[in-house]
Design an enzyme around this catalytic site. Structure first.
Site, PDB file in Angstrom:
ATOM      1  CB  CYS A  45      15.429  99.436 -48.393  1.00 21.91           C
ATOM      2  SG  CYS A  45      14.239 100.376 -48.381  1.00 21.91           S
ATOM      3  CG  HIS A  83      15.373  96.702 -45.044  1.00 19.92           C
ATOM      4  ND1 HIS A  83      15.517  98.087 -44.474  1.00 19.92           N
ATOM      5  CD2 HIS A  83      14.090  96.829 -45.660  1.00 19.92           C
ATOM      6  CE1 HIS A  83      14.709  98.483 -44.875  1.00 19.92           C
ATOM      7  NE2 HIS A  83      13.749  98.192 -45.649  1.00 19.92           N
ATOM      8  CG  ASN A 137      11.733 100.950 -44.138  1.00 15.01           C
ATOM      9  OD1 ASN A 137      12.902 101.034 -44.401  1.00 15.01           O
ATOM     10  ND2 ASN A 137      11.033 100.381 -44.953  1.00 15.01           N
TER      11      ASN A 137
HETATM   12  O1  UT7 Z   1      11.555  99.207 -47.346  1.00 14.86           O
HETATM   13  C1  UT7 Z   1      11.341  98.517 -48.606  1.00 14.86           C
HETATM   14  C2  UT7 Z   1      10.379  97.496 -48.100  1.00 14.86           C
HETATM   15  N1  UT7 Z   1       9.092  97.870 -47.740  1.00 14.86           N
HETATM   16  C3  UT7 Z   1       8.171  97.192 -47.430  1.00 14.86           C
HETATM   17  O2  UT7 Z   1       8.677  95.933 -47.069  1.00 14.86           O
HETATM   18  C4  UT7 Z   1       6.794  97.477 -46.866  1.00 14.86           C
HETATM   19  C5  UT7 Z   1       6.032  96.146 -47.266  1.00 14.86           C
HETATM   20  N2  UT7 Z   1       4.637  96.355 -47.146  1.00 14.86           N
HETATM   21  C6  UT7 Z   1       3.896  96.293 -45.987  1.00 14.86           C
HETATM   22  O3  UT7 Z   1       4.570  96.636 -44.961  1.00 14.86           O
HETATM   23  C7  UT7 Z   1       2.499  96.166 -45.655  1.00 14.86           C
HETATM   24  O4  UT7 Z   1       1.972  95.944 -47.090  1.00 14.86           O
HETATM   25  C8  UT7 Z   1       1.943  97.536 -45.304  1.00 14.86           C
HETATM   26  C9  UT7 Z   1       2.065  97.795 -43.745  1.00 14.86           C
HETATM   27  C10 UT7 Z   1       2.490  98.711 -45.949  1.00 14.86           C
HETATM   28  C11 UT7 Z   1       0.285  97.610 -45.316  1.00 14.86           C
HETATM   29  O5  UT7 Z   1      -0.021  96.487 -44.716  1.00 14.86           O
HETATM   30  P1  UT7 Z   1      -1.370  95.460 -45.302  1.00 14.86           P
HETATM   31  O6  UT7 Z   1      -1.522  94.535 -44.460  1.00 14.86           O
HETATM   32  O7  UT7 Z   1      -0.751  95.008 -46.726  1.00 14.86           O
HETATM   33  O8  UT7 Z   1      -2.516  96.382 -45.667  1.00 14.86           O
HETATM   34  P2  UT7 Z   1      -3.126  97.034 -46.812  1.00 14.86           P
HETATM   35  O9  UT7 Z   1      -2.175  97.932 -47.655  1.00 14.86           O
HETATM   36  O10 UT7 Z   1      -3.576  95.874 -47.726  1.00 14.86           O
HETATM   37  O11 UT7 Z   1      -4.409  97.776 -46.395  1.00 14.86           O
HETATM   38  C12 UT7 Z   1      -5.330  97.320 -45.288  1.00 14.86           C
HETATM   39  C13 UT7 Z   1      -6.268  98.332 -44.900  1.00 14.86           C
HETATM   40  C14 UT7 Z   1      -6.704  99.257 -46.214  1.00 14.86           C
HETATM   41  O12 UT7 Z   1      -8.099  99.415 -45.855  1.00 14.86           O
HETATM   42  P3  UT7 Z   1      -9.248  98.732 -46.884  1.00 14.86           P
HETATM   43  O13 UT7 Z   1      -9.034  98.956 -47.988  1.00 14.86           O
HETATM   44  O14 UT7 Z   1      -9.105  97.497 -46.137  1.00 14.86           O
HETATM   45  O15 UT7 Z   1     -10.642  99.207 -46.163  1.00 14.86           O
HETATM   46  C15 UT7 Z   1      -5.769 100.460 -45.981  1.00 14.86           C
HETATM   47  O16 UT7 Z   1      -6.709 101.609 -46.542  1.00 14.86           O
HETATM   48  O17 UT7 Z   1      -5.608  99.377 -44.217  1.00 14.86           O
HETATM   49  C16 UT7 Z   1      -5.800 100.579 -44.616  1.00 14.86           C
HETATM   50  N3  UT7 Z   1      -4.657 101.435 -44.154  1.00 14.86           N
HETATM   51  C17 UT7 Z   1      -4.640 101.867 -42.969  1.00 14.86           C
HETATM   52  N4  UT7 Z   1      -5.559 101.900 -41.559  1.00 14.86           N
HETATM   53  C18 UT7 Z   1      -4.959 102.671 -40.925  1.00 14.86           C
HETATM   54  C19 UT7 Z   1      -3.454 101.700 -44.588  1.00 14.86           C
HETATM   55  N5  UT7 Z   1      -2.881 102.128 -43.891  1.00 14.86           N
HETATM   56  C20 UT7 Z   1      -3.437 102.693 -42.680  1.00 14.86           C
HETATM   57  C21 UT7 Z   1      -3.090 103.116 -41.735  1.00 14.86           C
HETATM   58  N6  UT7 Z   1      -3.922 103.249 -40.612  1.00 14.86           N
HETATM   59  N7  UT7 Z   1      -1.780 103.873 -41.509  1.00 14.86           N
END
Ligand code: UT7
Length: 319
Positions: free
Chosen positions: A114, A246, A276
């Site tokens: 990225c 980004h 992204n």
């Molecule tokens: O390009 C390089 C840079 N990349 C980035 O900067 C990405 C950085 N990370 C992020 O943007 C975020 O961490 C994410 C968008 C990937 C995830 O957001 P989060 O608030 O950190 O969520 P999480 O991974 O902690 O997941 C929270 C919950 C989980 O469920 P439980 O364990 O709390 O029951 C996941 O299973 O959300 C669930 N979950 C989803 N639910 C519905 C994860 N993905 C999804 C989804 N739809 N697509």
């Protein structure tokens, strides 16, 4: 006066197919509400038959050349940032060169995921300033849809395909690229990676990410590198007209703005429409804000990115 690399024109290209959250939720266990609340993403574009990293890059380049009023035959250097080349080799840059009908120039790919566009821009700037020609095409192009695990809802909803390009020329004066800063820390290789490759599995592999960890590092690194590149030229975040970051997650952009103490209306946001697009996201966002009239000649702009590696970087320029 110092000779600087200046942006003569910008261009971008998106695949024909737009995929919105509701349509995605028909095939993956997710919802429009979750994606919008956690990421700010509403739609992304997905490459179809015949659309590749190189074809998108060539389309974006043609628009940038037209915008710049520069003929393809005048290009001395093509630096293309991508983590999703058409083939393991030759470079996608040489495919773009052929598509644009440029008989001879320097052409190569740069790979910093990225952050790739910031690496490409910095390399092209250095090469122009050290006499390797007077006109460069700097491109970020990706087809991440082809390395996504479409059954992993934690990653497949986040990415899209696209390309952005700019034409650099050289000029003696006050505008142009003022400073660039690049970083990498390979201790974090396993935070964001692809589980395949020519020299390991012999396969292309799929993207894997520890999203929460990447998020935390992104906010810290993006704020730090912005301050660092501005300190180099004796300026601060208060002097900046536009930040073109980004586009990974709207919440990362908001948190970075808060950390820097800058108003969020100085930040160009396209993640809602493009998701992204890795190395393409900064030049896509730049082209969007140039063409809709927000970014004007003379504005002080900071481009910045963070991604797999980890890698991160920034460029300060007077447009
Ligand atoms: O390009 C390089 C840079 N990349 C980035 O900067 C990405 C950085 N990370 C992020 O943007 C975020 O961490 C994410 C968008 C990937 C995830 O957001 P989060 O608030 O950190 O969520 P999480 O991974 O902690 O997941 C929270 C919950 C989980 O469920 P439980 O364990 O709390 O029951 C996941 O299973 O959300 C669930 N979950 C989803 N639910 C519905 C994860 N993905 C999804 C989804 N739809 N697509």
């Amino acid at each position: 006066m110092a000779m600087r690399s200046v942006i003569l024109g910008t261009g971008s290209a998106l695949p024909k197919r737009r995929l919105d959250n509701a349509e995605l939720a028909k095939t993956v266990d997710t919802s429009d509400q979750w994606i919008v609340e956690r990421t700010g993403i509403h739609t992304r574009y997905i490459a179809g038959d015949g659309e590749t990293t190189a074809t998108l890059a060539a389309d974006a380049s043609r628009k940038a050349l037209e915008h710049a009023g520069v003929d393809a035959s005048d290009i001395d250097l093509i630096v293309l940032a991508t983590a999703t080349p058409d083939q393991t080799f030759p470079s996608s840059a040489t495919r773009v060169q052929a598509m644009l009908g440029i008989p001879d120039c320097i052409a190569f790919d740069v790979h910093a995921v990225c952050t790739g566009f910031l690496y490409a821009l910095s390399v092209a700037d250095s090469m122009l300033k050290s006499g390797n020609g007077t006109k460069a095409l700097v491109i970020g192009s990706e087809t991440f849809s082809r390395i996504l695990d479409w059954e992993d809802r934690a990653t497949c909803v986040l990415f899209g395909d696209g390309a952005g390009a700019l034409v650099l020329g050289t000029e003696d004066g006050t505008r142009g690229i003022l400073a660039t800063k690049l970083h990498a820390d390979g201790r974090y290789n396993d935070m964001l990676f692809v589980d395949g490759g020519p020299s390991t599995t012999g396969t292309v592999g799929k993207l894997r990410m520890k999203g929460r960890e990447v998020f935390r590092h992104a906010v810290i690194n993006l704020a730090d590198v912005l301050n660092e590149v501005l300190a180099e030229i004796g300026l601060t975040a208060a002097d900046v007209d536009w930040i073109v970051p980004h586009q990974a997650n709207a919440r990362i952009l908001d948190a970075t703005a808060r950390k820097l103490g800058v108003s969020s209306d100085k930040i160009v946001v396209t993640v809602d429409r493009h998701a992204n697009t890795s190395a393409a996201s900064v030049p896509l966002a730049l082209d969007t804000a140039v063409r809709d009239g927000r970014i004007k000649r003379g504005d002080l702009i900071v481009l910045e990115a963070m991604g797999g590696g980890f890698t991160w970087g920034a460029a300060a320029l007077r447009y």
